[in-house]
Design a protein around this motif. Structure first.
Motif, short mmCIF file in Angstrom:
data_model
loop_
_atom_site.label_atom_id
_atom_site.label_comp_id
_atom_site.label_asym_id
_atom_site.label_seq_id
_atom_site.Cartn_x
_atom_site.Cartn_y
_atom_site.Cartn_z
N GLY A 1 0.92 -1.10 0.18
CA GLY A 1 -0.13 -0.19 0.08
C GLY A 1 0.98 1.31 -0.06
O GLY A 1 0.45 2.48 0.26
N SER A 2 2.20 1.16 -0.36
CA SER A 2 2.95 2.11 -0.42
C SER A 2 4.12 1.89 -1.67
O SER A 2 4.25 0.87 -2.13
N TRP A 3 4.95 2.85 -1.85
CA TRP A 3 5.95 2.71 -2.61
C TRP A 3 7.33 3.16 -2.51
O TRP A 3 7.47 4.08 -1.83
N GLY A 4 8.50 2.63 -2.88
CA GLY A 4 9.84 3.16 -2.54
C GLY A 4 10.69 2.48 -3.23
O GLY A 4 10.51 1.74 -4.17
N GLY A 5 11.82 3.38 -3.30
CA GLY A 5 13.14 2.99 -4.15
C GLY A 5 14.16 3.79 -3.81
O GLY A 5 14.16 4.49 -2.72
#
Length: 415
Positions: free
Chosen positions: A148-152
């Motif tokens: 339910g989230s995004w990252g990099g």
């Protein structure tokens, strides 16, 4: 317990990461996770442990993300570009389940909507002119689905990396400062659009870590963190540059999410205060640990933790209370032979584990408060001496089952 991760393990992680591209794996988080896992093993905590160091090293060597296509090569441009209302379709990607360094534990899977948002966010961020100092370039950023989230992350010229994490705001109010060490610097301000930005600087002998958190007026929460490897103490991006990235309009999340509880803060930790003192049995003396813990709550591991040594004529033992953010799920024993369910007030249940091994006795009680806060209470007949010894320092734990139940039922013990 409570000693640092060994230099050998640190070197393993450093070596694995030294010549690899940035991977969404923040070293100090791995070290802190390692401390937590070791404490849980020694005290018989029977909640799910995070990935072991060997697995972390394997991830660092083999890669972090499971993209649907290869990431773009080259360096990001820092020249201004025009942001259009629609962007070209970019395949989304999923953060592997063993990846550390983000506030959420990756599921390792993604819904079609999360995968589509991953591609959209990645493509949108390419349109953002990064505010980099002269002579500094950055590798491309892919924002992969977490939970339910995004990252990099992207790597800067030199040895510094920047981690980006985004999710729906979920009604979460801006959080106050958390001063992890006396050297930590924290400041907050309201941005022109009404968003609230907080910058936290954590200097260290091995590496300087800087984070900009922005609770945005457009309904998105963004954290941007710059860090580096061993000896990397010189920042590349200043406070305003990190905040500008976190406030980039291209990072607006367009997928709805559920409500998000308040972030941990020193203010709430102070409110919890000495709530535990009233339930310590008479005759037991609270003593500070080598890490200066004395049963007062502090922000740790994304939640609140209080621990101390407890001493009487029988010797010294150890107690730790953890509060984790409200979440779904039911309390159960998970089929463990060492566990049984006990009754709490209000019809609630708690899972009580008793483990005896080599003269060491460990009691762990896991429960949920009325608001869904996860409560873990642990005690052992091994004192926290700051070292790695598991030798018993008293015949039995300083607290009994009834004491753990009383702690879990404290009305003010919640998020």
């Amino acid at each position: 317990m409570g000693g640092l991760v060994s230099d050998e393990v640190r070197d393993m992680i450093r070596s694995a990461l030294a010549d690899e591209p940035a991977l969404g794996l923040e070293f100090e988080q791995v070290v802190e996770d390692g401390r937590k896992r070791r404490a849980r093993r020694r005290l018989g905590a029977l909640t799910a442990a995070a990935v072991g160091v060997v697995a972390v090293v394997a991830v660092a060597v083999s890669g972090t993300f499971a993209p649907t296509s290869a990431p773009p090569a080259g360096m990001l441009s820092t020249s201004p570009t025009t942001v259009t209302s629609s962007v070209a379709a970019t395949p989304g990607c999923v953060t592997e389940s063993m990846t550390g360094g983000f506030p959420d534990l990756p599921r390792g899977t993604a819904t079609p909507a999360e995968l589509a948002e991953s591609g959209r966010l990645t493509e949108a961020f390419r349109q953002f002119p990064l505010p980099l100092p002269a002579g500094v370039e950055a590798t491309p950023l892919r924002l992969c689905a977490i939970d339910g989230s995004w990252g990099g992350d992207f790597r800067l010229t030199g040895d510094r990396s920047v981690f980006v994490y985004v999710r729906p705001l979920g009604g979460q109010p801006p959080a106050g400062c958390v001063l992890y060490t006396p050297e930590t610097r924290c400041s907050a301000k309201v941005l022109p659009d009404g968003s609230t930005a907080r910058v936290t600087v954590e200097p260290g002998a091995e590496a300087t870590l800087v984070s900009a958190d922005v609770w945005r007026a457009d309904g998105t929460y963004v954290r941007v963190t710059e860090t580096g490897g061993r000896g990397s103490v010189t920042r590349v991006l200043d406070d305003d540059q990190l905040t500008a990235i976190a406030a980039a309009p291209q990072l607006k999340v367009q997928v709805a999410g559920g409500p998000v509880p308040p972030a941990p803060s020193d203010q709430r930790a102070a409110q919890l205060g000495s709530v535990l003192a009233a339930v310590i049995p008479p005759g037991l003396k609270v003593e500070r640990t080598p890490a200066d813990e004395a049963l007062m709550f502090r922000v740790r591991q994304g939640g609140y933790r209080a621990l101390a040594n407890l001493t009487d004529s029988a010797g010294t033992g150890w107690v730790m209370v953890n509060l984790e953010k409200p979440g779904a799920g039911e309390v159960d024993c998970g089929g463990r032979a060492t566990c049984r369910l006990v009754d709490l007030s209000g019809g609630r249940k708690a899972a009580l584990d008793t483990v005896v091994e080599g003269g060491v006795t460990r009691l762990s009680l896991n429960a949920k408060a009325a608001d869904g806060t996860w409560i873990s209470v642990q005690t052992s007949n091994v004192a926290d001496t700051g070292g790695a010894s598991d030798a018993p320092t008293r015949p039995n734990p300083p607290l009994a089952e009834a004491d753990l139940v009383r702690i879990a039922e404290l009305p003010h013990l919640h998020w």
